[in-house]
Design a protein around this motif. Structure first.
Motif, PDB file in Angstrom:
ATOM      1  N   UNK A   1       0.845  -1.287  -0.478  1.00  0.00           N
ATOM      2  CA  UNK A   1       0.060  -0.194   0.207  1.00  0.00           C
ATOM      3  C   UNK A   1       0.768   1.507   0.003  1.00  0.00           C
ATOM      4  N   UNK A   2       1.756   1.478   0.368  1.00  0.00           N
ATOM      5  CA  UNK A   2       2.549   2.604   1.000  1.00  0.00           C
ATOM      6  C   UNK A   2       3.418   2.262  -0.314  1.00  0.00           C
ATOM      7  N   UNK A   3       4.050   1.460  -1.096  1.00  0.00           N
ATOM      8  CA  UNK A   3       4.553   1.466  -2.213  1.00  0.00           C
ATOM      9  C   UNK A   3       3.347   2.394  -3.393  1.00  0.00           C
ATOM     10  N   UNK A   4       2.090   1.549  -3.173  1.00  0.00           N
ATOM     11  CA  UNK A   4       1.628   2.222  -4.576  1.00  0.00           C
ATOM     12  C   UNK A   4       1.514   3.985  -4.436  1.00  0.00           C
ATOM     13  N   UNK A   5       1.123   3.882  -3.395  1.00  0.00           N
ATOM     14  CA  UNK A   5       1.118   5.538  -2.608  1.00  0.00           C
ATOM     15  C   UNK A   5       2.006   6.520  -2.966  1.00  0.00           C
ATOM     16  N   UNK A   6       3.260   5.688  -3.057  1.00  0.00           N
ATOM     17  CA  UNK A   6       4.571   6.085  -2.848  1.00  0.00           C
ATOM     18  C   UNK A   6       4.542   6.809  -5.029  1.00  0.00           C
ATOM     19  N   UNK A   7       3.773   6.883  -5.201  1.00  0.00           N
ATOM     20  CA  UNK A   7       4.240   6.910  -6.768  1.00  0.00           C
ATOM     21  C   UNK A   7       3.653   7.921  -6.714  1.00  0.00           C
ATOM     22  N   UNK A   8       2.869   8.309  -6.499  1.00  0.00           N
ATOM     23  CA  UNK A   8       2.637  10.029  -5.684  1.00  0.00           C
ATOM     24  C   UNK A   8       3.630  11.041  -5.829  1.00  0.00           C
ATOM     25  N   UNK A   9       4.544  10.754  -4.495  1.00  0.00           N
ATOM     26  CA  UNK A   9       5.119  12.151  -4.039  1.00  0.00           C
ATOM     27  C   UNK A   9       6.300  11.727  -5.548  1.00  0.00           C
ATOM     28  N   UNK A  10       7.140  10.153  -5.957  1.00  0.00           N
ATOM     29  CA  UNK A  10       7.525  10.788  -6.921  1.00  0.00           C
ATOM     30  C   UNK A  10       7.664  10.506  -8.471  1.00  0.00           C
ATOM     31  N   UNK A  11       6.351  10.382  -8.763  1.00  0.00           N
ATOM     32  CA  UNK A  11       6.231  11.332 -10.185  1.00  0.00           C
ATOM     33  C   UNK A  11       6.510  13.216  -9.541  1.00  0.00           C
TER      34      UNK A  11
ATOM     35  N   UNK B   1       8.715  -1.842 -10.008  1.00  0.00           N
ATOM     36  CA  UNK B   1       8.382  -2.457  -8.506  1.00  0.00           C
ATOM     37  C   UNK B   1       6.523  -2.538  -7.821  1.00  0.00           C
ATOM     38  N   UNK B   2       6.164  -1.965  -8.082  1.00  0.00           N
ATOM     39  CA  UNK B   2       4.550  -2.152  -7.668  1.00  0.00           C
ATOM     40  C   UNK B   2       4.405  -3.364  -8.133  1.00  0.00           C
ATOM     41  N   UNK B   3       4.776  -3.807  -9.312  1.00  0.00           N
ATOM     42  CA  UNK B   3       4.126  -5.002 -10.446  1.00  0.00           C
ATOM     43  C   UNK B   3       4.787  -5.795  -9.661  1.00  0.00           C
ATOM     44  N   UNK B   4       5.568  -5.819  -8.758  1.00  0.00           N
ATOM     45  CA  UNK B   4       6.287  -7.283  -8.643  1.00  0.00           C
ATOM     46  C   UNK B   4       5.438  -7.386  -7.060  1.00  0.00           C
ATOM     47  N   UNK B   5       5.010  -6.052  -6.278  1.00  0.00           N
ATOM     48  CA  UNK B   5       4.691  -5.921  -4.974  1.00  0.00           C
ATOM     49  C   UNK B   5       3.582  -6.631  -5.214  1.00  0.00           C
ATOM     50  N   UNK B   6       2.402  -6.247  -6.053  1.00  0.00           N
ATOM     51  CA  UNK B   6       0.910  -6.953  -6.674  1.00  0.00           C
ATOM     52  C   UNK B   6       1.302  -7.896  -6.968  1.00  0.00           C
ATOM     53  N   UNK B   7       1.976  -8.666  -7.624  1.00  0.00           N
ATOM     54  CA  UNK B   7       1.809 -10.133  -8.341  1.00  0.00           C
ATOM     55  C   UNK B   7       0.415 -10.302  -8.513  1.00  0.00           C
TER      56      UNK B   7
ATOM     57  N   UNK C   1       8.495  -9.862  -3.915  1.00  0.00           N
ATOM     58  CA  UNK C   1       8.243  -8.124  -3.593  1.00  0.00           C
ATOM     59  C   UNK C   1       9.353  -7.386  -2.786  1.00  0.00           C
ATOM     60  N   UNK C   2      10.302  -7.614  -2.143  1.00  0.00           N
ATOM     61  CA  UNK C   2      10.948  -7.728  -1.640  1.00  0.00           C
ATOM     62  C   UNK C   2      11.812  -6.717  -2.684  1.00  0.00           C
ATOM     63  N   UNK C   3      12.339  -7.880  -3.667  1.00  0.00           N
ATOM     64  CA  UNK C   3      12.655  -6.915  -5.343  1.00  0.00           C
ATOM     65  C   UNK C   3      12.260  -5.355  -4.925  1.00  0.00           C
ATOM     66  N   UNK C   4      10.487  -5.617  -5.153  1.00  0.00           N
ATOM     67  CA  UNK C   4       9.771  -4.809  -5.795  1.00  0.00           C
ATOM     68  C   UNK C   4      10.022  -3.197  -4.644  1.00  0.00           C
ATOM     69  N   UNK C   5      10.000  -3.130  -3.545  1.00  0.00           N
ATOM     70  CA  UNK C   5      10.379  -2.569  -2.791  1.00  0.00           C
ATOM     71  C   UNK C   5      11.920  -1.396  -2.601  1.00  0.00           C
ATOM     72  N   UNK C   6      12.760  -2.878  -3.248  1.00  0.00           N
ATOM     73  CA  UNK C   6      13.997  -2.350  -3.531  1.00  0.00           C
ATOM     74  C   UNK C   6      14.109  -1.494  -4.747  1.00  0.00           C
ATOM     75  N   UNK C   7      13.202  -2.063  -6.078  1.00  0.00           N
ATOM     76  CA  UNK C   7      12.778  -0.833  -7.041  1.00  0.00           C
ATOM     77  C   UNK C   7      12.207   0.710  -6.611  1.00  0.00           C
ATOM     78  N   UNK C   8      11.215   0.292  -6.218  1.00  0.00           N
ATOM     79  CA  UNK C   8      10.929   1.493  -5.235  1.00  0.00           C
ATOM     80  C   UNK C   8      11.677   2.579  -4.858  1.00  0.00           C
ATOM     81  N   UNK C   9      12.674   1.636  -3.534  1.00  0.00           N
ATOM     82  CA  UNK C   9      12.866   3.018  -3.049  1.00  0.00           C
ATOM     83  C   UNK C   9      13.908   3.341  -4.130  1.00  0.00           C
ATOM     84  N   UNK C  10      14.996   2.099  -5.072  1.00  0.00           N
ATOM     85  CA  UNK C  10      16.098   3.297  -5.758  1.00  0.00           C
ATOM     86  C   UNK C  10      15.535   4.220  -7.149  1.00  0.00           C
TER      87      UNK C  10
END
Length: 318
Positions: free
Chosen positions: A98-108, A129-135, A261-270
């Motif tokens: 949920x946090x990763x998807x919402x983070x797309x806002x400030x990242x944009x 990364x979000x796609x990997x998280x939601x699978x 999902x861990x890889x997805x989080x890393x992509x979002x953070x990167x």
């Protein structure tokens, strides 16, 4: 005299403290949602937060101008939308997702203010990364939960932009005495019916404690931080928030992410970290005329390329 730009606490420390406060408050709010529902929980938490802020600060009504109304109302609405949609998404999705998807806002906000290929590549990286998280290929994705989180992303983007604008206009935490009560009023028509008949003094006490964690403490910290940081610097630090959400989801809610999902989080953070392009806002010059407005009562001016230079010290609250 101490100004927002020579505070001993660096802005990155305030932002990280705010993120932990937000995620911990959101995680602990899960205990109220079975009784009050997500909207009822958000409304009661915002209402308690509004009362706390009103006890701490008087709303700066005398200095409020007509041209301030859109930003103040917008920040209040964005705060209410974020609170409701995040809890609604958290009810259906793992906290880190949920946090990763919402983070797309400030990242944009951070990436689109940049230039060149990065303005397209970084949001795409975070989206991967979000796609990997939601699978979605596993058939376990909850489209309603993803929809709530996506709306929250829009609210979060607006919140980042408006918090800096309102924070530049009003000193101290007076702005919060305006915006948090507005958020509570915005959510009330939906939250009151959901919470009606379930509120006890014990629940009120718990909600008041949660209100300190979110929205009161993090919003004070973030508003102080954004007085000294560009949107891109702030967005970069927010890249840590999905990881913090994932960590607290594992520790507090016993949620177990998969390797993908861990890889997805890393992509979002990167992607969030790479969106950084400078970071410090220049302090506003002090007024020379006796009837001029205070420095922290002026609006941020200039393009982002002018403001984005280095990071400075900040102070405050999440």
């Amino acid at each position: 005299m101490t100004t927002p730009f020579n505070n001993p606490i660096p802005p990155w420390a305030l932002t990280i403290a705010a993120m932990f406060s937000i995620q911990l408050g959101s995680t602990l709010s899960a205990g109220l949602m079975p009784t009050l529902g997500p909207i009822g929980t958000a409304w009661l938490r915002l209402s308690m937060g509004g009362l706390i802020v009103l006890l701490l600060a008087r709303p700066p009504l005398r200095s409020l101008r007509l041209r301030d109304a859109p930003a103040v109302l917008g920040l209040g609405i964005a705060t209410g939308v974020m609170s409701v949609t995040f809890l609604a998404a958290m009810e259906r999705l793992p906290l880190g997702t949920a946090v990763a998807i919402e983070f797309l806002g400030p990242l944009s906000v951070a990436a689109l203010r940049g230039r060149g290929v990065r303005s397209l590549v970084l949001p795409a990286t975070a989206l991967a990364g979000v796609v990997l998280l939601t699978e979605p290929w596993a058939g376990r994705v909850d489209p309603i939960g993803v929809g709530f989180a996506a709306i929250g992303a829009i609210g979060w983007a607006a919140y980042v932009l408006l918090t800096q604008k309102v924070g530049d206009r009003f000193s101290g935490i007076g702005a919060l005495a305006l915006t948090i009560p507005i958020a509570a009023v915005v959510v009330a028509p939906f939250g009151v019916p959901q919470a009606f008949g379930h509120i006890t003094w014990e629940i009120v006490a718990v909600a008041a404690g949660l209100a300190v964690l979110i929205p009161v403490l993090p919003y004070i910290l973030e508003m102080r931080a954004l007085r000294q940081m560009t949107h891109t610097a702030f967005g970069t630090l927010l890249a840590l928030e999905p990881a913090i959400g994932l960590l607290l989801g594992m520790v507090v809610l016993a949620q177990s992410p998969s390797v993908l999902q861990l890889v997805g989080i890393l992509l979002v953070v990167f992607a969030g970290a790479a969106a950084q392009h400078g970071g410090r806002r220049h302090p506003h010059p002090l007024p020379t005329k006796p009837n001029a407005q205070p420095a922290n009562d002026t609006k941020a001016t200039g393009s982002d390329s002018t403001l984005q230079t280095r990071q400075e010290n900040r102070q405050g609250q999440t």
